[in-house]
Design a protein around this motif. Structure first.
Motif, mmCIF file in Angstrom:
data_model
loop_
_atom_site.group_PDB
_atom_site.id
_atom_site.type_symbol
_atom_site.label_atom_id
_atom_site.label_comp_id
_atom_site.label_asym_id
_atom_site.label_seq_id
_atom_site.Cartn_x
_atom_site.Cartn_y
_atom_site.Cartn_z
ATOM 1 N N MET A 1 22.798 45.713 2.140
ATOM 2 C CA MET A 1 22.356 45.536 3.304
ATOM 3 C C MET A 1 21.071 44.321 2.608
ATOM 4 N N LYS A 2 21.128 42.743 3.328
ATOM 5 C CA LYS A 2 19.795 42.264 3.068
ATOM 6 C C LYS A 2 18.265 43.993 2.740
ATOM 7 N N PHE A 3 17.136 42.428 2.412
ATOM 8 C CA PHE A 3 15.669 43.418 2.154
ATOM 9 C C PHE A 3 15.262 43.490 3.899
ATOM 10 N N LYS A 4 15.555 42.611 4.561
ATOM 11 C CA LYS A 4 15.142 42.533 5.974
ATOM 12 C C LYS A 4 15.563 43.572 7.116
ATOM 13 N N SER A 5 16.383 44.198 6.400
ATOM 14 C CA SER A 5 16.872 45.446 7.042
ATOM 15 C C SER A 5 15.994 46.428 7.225
ATOM 16 N N ILE A 6 14.721 46.264 5.993
ATOM 17 C CA ILE A 6 13.087 47.584 6.014
ATOM 18 C C ILE A 6 12.753 47.169 7.307
ATOM 19 N N LEU A 7 12.343 45.760 7.190
ATOM 20 C CA LEU A 7 12.045 45.657 8.867
ATOM 21 C C LEU A 7 11.897 46.614 10.326
ATOM 22 N N PHE A 8 13.124 46.868 9.768
ATOM 23 C CA PHE A 8 13.239 47.586 11.427
ATOM 24 C C PHE A 8 12.196 49.200 10.951
ATOM 25 N N ILE A 9 12.737 49.885 12.098
ATOM 26 C CA ILE A 9 11.984 51.091 12.031
ATOM 27 C C ILE A 9 12.947 52.383 11.218
ATOM 28 N N ILE A 10 12.075 52.738 10.336
ATOM 29 C CA ILE A 10 13.132 53.855 8.964
ATOM 30 C C ILE A 10 13.316 54.500 9.823
ATOM 31 N N ILE A 11 13.975 55.279 9.852
ATOM 32 C CA ILE A 11 14.453 57.257 10.103
ATOM 33 C C ILE A 11 15.045 57.691 9.065
ATOM 34 N N VAL A 12 14.671 58.538 8.763
ATOM 35 C CA VAL A 12 15.644 58.999 7.319
ATOM 36 C C VAL A 12 16.454 60.126 7.566
ATOM 37 N N LEU A 13 17.943 60.060 7.371
ATOM 38 C CA LEU A 13 18.275 61.260 8.043
ATOM 39 C C LEU A 13 19.492 61.948 6.613
ATOM 40 N N TYR A 33 19.841 66.934 -5.835
ATOM 41 C CA TYR A 33 19.847 66.460 -4.002
ATOM 42 C C TYR A 33 20.188 65.334 -3.747
ATOM 43 N N SER A 34 21.022 65.650 -2.545
ATOM 44 C CA SER A 34 21.777 64.496 -2.578
ATOM 45 C C SER A 34 22.065 64.178 -0.712
ATOM 46 N N ASP A 35 21.500 62.855 -0.328
ATOM 47 C CA ASP A 35 21.116 62.749 0.244
ATOM 48 C C ASP A 35 21.643 60.955 0.845
ATOM 49 N N PHE A 36 21.218 60.608 2.736
ATOM 50 C CA PHE A 36 21.748 58.906 2.671
ATOM 51 C C PHE A 36 20.112 58.293 2.983
ATOM 52 N N VAL A 37 20.560 57.578 3.733
ATOM 53 C CA VAL A 37 18.622 57.217 4.285
ATOM 54 C C VAL A 37 19.581 55.717 5.491
ATOM 55 N N ALA A 38 19.320 55.624 6.723
ATOM 56 C CA ALA A 38 19.581 54.742 7.195
ATOM 57 C C ALA A 38 18.713 54.526 8.074
#
Length: 728
Positions: A1-13, A33-38
């Motif tokens: 995923m390119k850096f522009k994805s960060i411009l969206f409102i990030i909610i970490v689940l 501790y193991s999770d993911f960022v979306a």
């Protein structure tokens, strides 16, 4: 995923996959501790840096947005991209998190909060504005894009354009800086930004505009440091405008405020500046007191600041002809830099060069030379030359070898004098090529920045258009007539489109104008470079004549005077204009050399109107010499009896002078008839070059030079060149 994805409102689940260790204490147990960022749409984000605040533990999300890291309950987890922190949260073993700024954390539960994309981009722009200015501009552009469809965001718009102005100041693009600071102030009035705008005008040498802004903020709300800077900038501007008493008054006010608030660096700088302006006014005793104060205060500062102060004070002692004091201070600075193993100290002031070991050695050598201490001068100049060679400082090396050539000649070592002179000539050519490259780079930079600024201006127009549409919508809610509402919308859309079109036309015109100016500058440099070999070739013909006649004494004397002439010609060859007095000196020396060869052919005189102040006029270098050369070689040389060459400088009015070059030679018609068929096919390189230079200079400086050539007498004998030169 390119850096522009960060411009969206990030909610970490988080979906906890704890690879287990027994939890005896929930607060102190370290877990894997193991999770993911979306993002909010569930798209997994890659290359997001995940770290534990206050430790060296960090990792990066993989292609599926997942990460694994050691963390304890209560640890603060940071998420960042390209060194810019996106957000933080506290790890408490929960299955799912909603991200928010950790400074807002008040309980064990998070409240849902939207990440502000504008703040992310503008923080990145501020962080990178000094080190990566082009990257910073991109972040500002993204920040402005995030606000295009929003309203009521004048504070953010003002901040974005202020940062953009800061970037352009760092790039020394002061016109663009002033435009963006003005745009910022249009969104929100701010005295700090007004001070920045005044500084940008001052850097661009628009002192009146700078003073006008400063006068409006003096009584406004500012910090003590900003007030000191305001009075200091007023002092700088009035000094540049040569209003020295007003400059002194403002420096005194700034110094009083700096002392009251114990701004040590400002106290040092202002003492030095006061000494400079007092010296200009002839108040040397008062100036000495301020210089002593500057030195005294700087002793408790860092080596960098102390070096800057000592060098500035030493330069002022040099201006006062106090070379012993200059040498003492510069030796002290040189010793400190060498002890600290520093090659250079950066000077923040854009008007001054950095302080380097090679430059200090050069200054000390020059000071000894002025004291006639030639052996010591040579020693330091040789050091300067060697140090400059190590760091590829061509400009300093050129100055050093030029001085060494002169000093070795003074002490009788002609072999070294010649060697250094030859090296000097070679360095002049290297510098010329370097300047050409700098011009090309400047044109490319200007073009690139113009394109970026055009995009940003387009965003601002879009934002303004959207703002207008919002206002129109609010108005339409109060209006019941549908047709009137549609007409208003069409009108606003047409106006917006027209403004965008006009803006595009304006910036295209501005870009073409800058490109044409750059091309003219390159053409002038090319023509000047052609003049030098043309002139050298003709002058060497005269040397050859003496050698052919076995007149060794005359040849030696001619070569000595010719070398002096060539030195001055090379020194002036990089400039569009030089003082008229310098051109007259070169002309006198050239006529003397030609007269030495053709004593039996002509006499000459140079007459200067007693009402003429020649120091008030500037003239393109080597402009008059080709006309004098033509008079000698094509007019007087073929005259049977002895002729006369006269050059007159006459004041025409307050704004211009007339320069007349007349000879009573055989005239243009007869001279042309004497040429061979082959010679008639060839056009004079010198005269063709002059015509091109005059045409380019008149285009750039609004008809500054006018040239007219006519026969001196009715029978077409003799020639008169009438050249009109304007002051500005």
């Amino acid at each position: 995923m390119k850096f522009k994805s960060i411009l969206f409102i990030i909610i970490v689940l988080f979906s906890v996959e704890v690879f287990t260790q027994e939890k005896e204490s929930k607060q102190n147990t370290t877990t894997i501790y193991s999770d993911f960022v979306a993002d909010e749409n569930g798209n997994r984000l890659v290359d997001i840096e995940v770290s534990v605040q206050g430790t060296s533990k960090k990792t990066i999300t993989d292609f599926n947005g997942r990460f694994t890291i050691e963390a304890s309950i209560g640890d603060v987890i940071e998420l960042s991209k390209d060194g810019v922190i996106i957000n933080t949260y506290v790890y408490d073993g929960s299955i799912e998190y909603t991200v928010e700024d950790v400074s807002q954390y008040r309980s064990s539960k998070f409240k849902s909060k939207t990440i502000d994309q504008f703040n992310i981009e503008i923080d990145a722009a501020i962080k990178l504005k000094n080190t990566q200015p082009f990257k910073s501009i991109e972040h500002v552009e993204k920040a402005l894009k995030s606000q295009t469809s929003k309203r009521g965001n004048t504070d953010k718009i003002a901040q974005a354009y202020e940062v953009l102005g800061d970037v352009y100041v760092n790039l020394k693009q002061y016109d663009l800086a002033t435009d963006n600071y003005t745009t910022s102030l249009n969104s929100k009035s701010n005295n700090s930004v007004k001070l920045k705008l005044a500084k940008a005008y001052s850097y661009a040498k628009k002192y009146s505009e700078s003073n006008s802004i400063l006068s409006t903020i003096l009584n406004g709300k500012m910090s003590s440091l900003e007030k000191v800077e305001t009075y200091e900038l007023l002092g700088n501007n009035y000094k540049s405008l040569k209003e020295f008493s007003v400059s002194e008054s403002n420096y005194v006010k700034a110094l009083a405020l700096a002392k009251a608030n114990k701004f040590t660096q400002k106290i040092t700088d202002l003492n030095s500046k006061l000494a400079e302006v007092l010296t200009i006014q002839g108040k040397t005793s008062q100036a000495k007191n301020y210089l002593d104060s500057a030195i005294s205060v700087s002793k408790n500062q860092s080596i960098n600041k102390r070096a800057i102060t000592n060098n500035s004070v030493a330069n002022q002692y040099r201006d006062q002809q106090n070379f012993d004091k200059e040498i003492e201070l510069k030796k002290e600075t040189l010793k400190e830099l060498e002890a600290a193993n520093l090659e250079e100290v950066s000077v923040e002031n854009d008007a001054e060069e950095n302080i380097s070991v090679q430059q200090l050695n050069l200054d000390i050598g020059n000071a000894y030379a002025k004291k006639k201490s030639f052996p010591k001068a040579i020693d330091y100049l040789e050091k300067s030359k060697n140090e400059a060679d190590k760091v590829s400082d061509i400009e300093t090396k050129k100055e050093a070898v030029e001085q060494l050539s002169e000093l070795y000649k003074n002490v009788g070592d002609y072999k070294k004098a010649l060697s250094n002179y030859q090296e000097y000539v070679a360095l002049v050519d290297v510098l010329y090529k370097k300047k050409e490259k700098e011009i090309e780079d400047a044109v490319a930079l200007s073009k690139s920045l113009s394109e970026k600024q055009n995009r940003i201006n387009s965003l601002e127009k879009d934002r303004e258009l959207n703002e207008s549409q919002y206002k129109l919508y609010e108005t339409e809610q109060q209006v019941t007539v549908e047709n009137y509402k549609r007409q208003r919308l069409i009108i606003y859309s047409l106006i917006g489109g027209l403004l965008l079109l006009l803006a595009a036309i304006y910036f295209m015109y501005k870009s073409n104008k800058q490109r044409r100016l750059a091309n003219n500058l390159l053409a002038l440099k090319s023509l000047r470079s052609q003049m030098n070999p043309h002139f050298i070739f003709n002058a060497l013909n005269s040397v050859n004549s003496f050698i052919a006649q076995n007149d060794e004494r005359s040849a030696n004397r001619y070569l000595t005077e010719f070398s002096t002439l060539m030195r001055n010609v090379l020194n002036n060859s990089e400039q569009d204009f030089i003082p008229l007095s310098k051109e007259i000196e070169l002309l006198e020396l050239y006529m003397k050399l030609e007269h030495a060869r053709f004593k039996d052919k002509f006499d000459y005189s140079i007459n200067i109107d007693e009402n003429l102040t020649i120091n008030e006029y500037q003239i393109p270098p080597m402009l008059l010499q080709p006309y004098v050369e033509n008079a000698v070689w094509h007019g007087l040389r073929y005259k049977e009896e002895k002729g006369f060459l006269k050059v007159s400088f006459i004041k025409k009015n307050e704004e211009s002078i007339v320069i007349e070059i007349s000879d009573n030679g055989i005239g243009r018609t007869k001279s042309k008839a004497l040429k061979t068929e082959n010679q008639q096919k060839q056009q004079s390189k010198g005269m063709a070059n002059i015509k091109k230079r005059v045409a380019i200079l008149n285009e750039m400086y609004s008809d500054k030079v006018d040239v007219f050539i006519e026969d001196l007498y009715i029978d077409t004998s003799g020639t008169k060149v009438i050249l009109t030169l304007k002051k500005e």
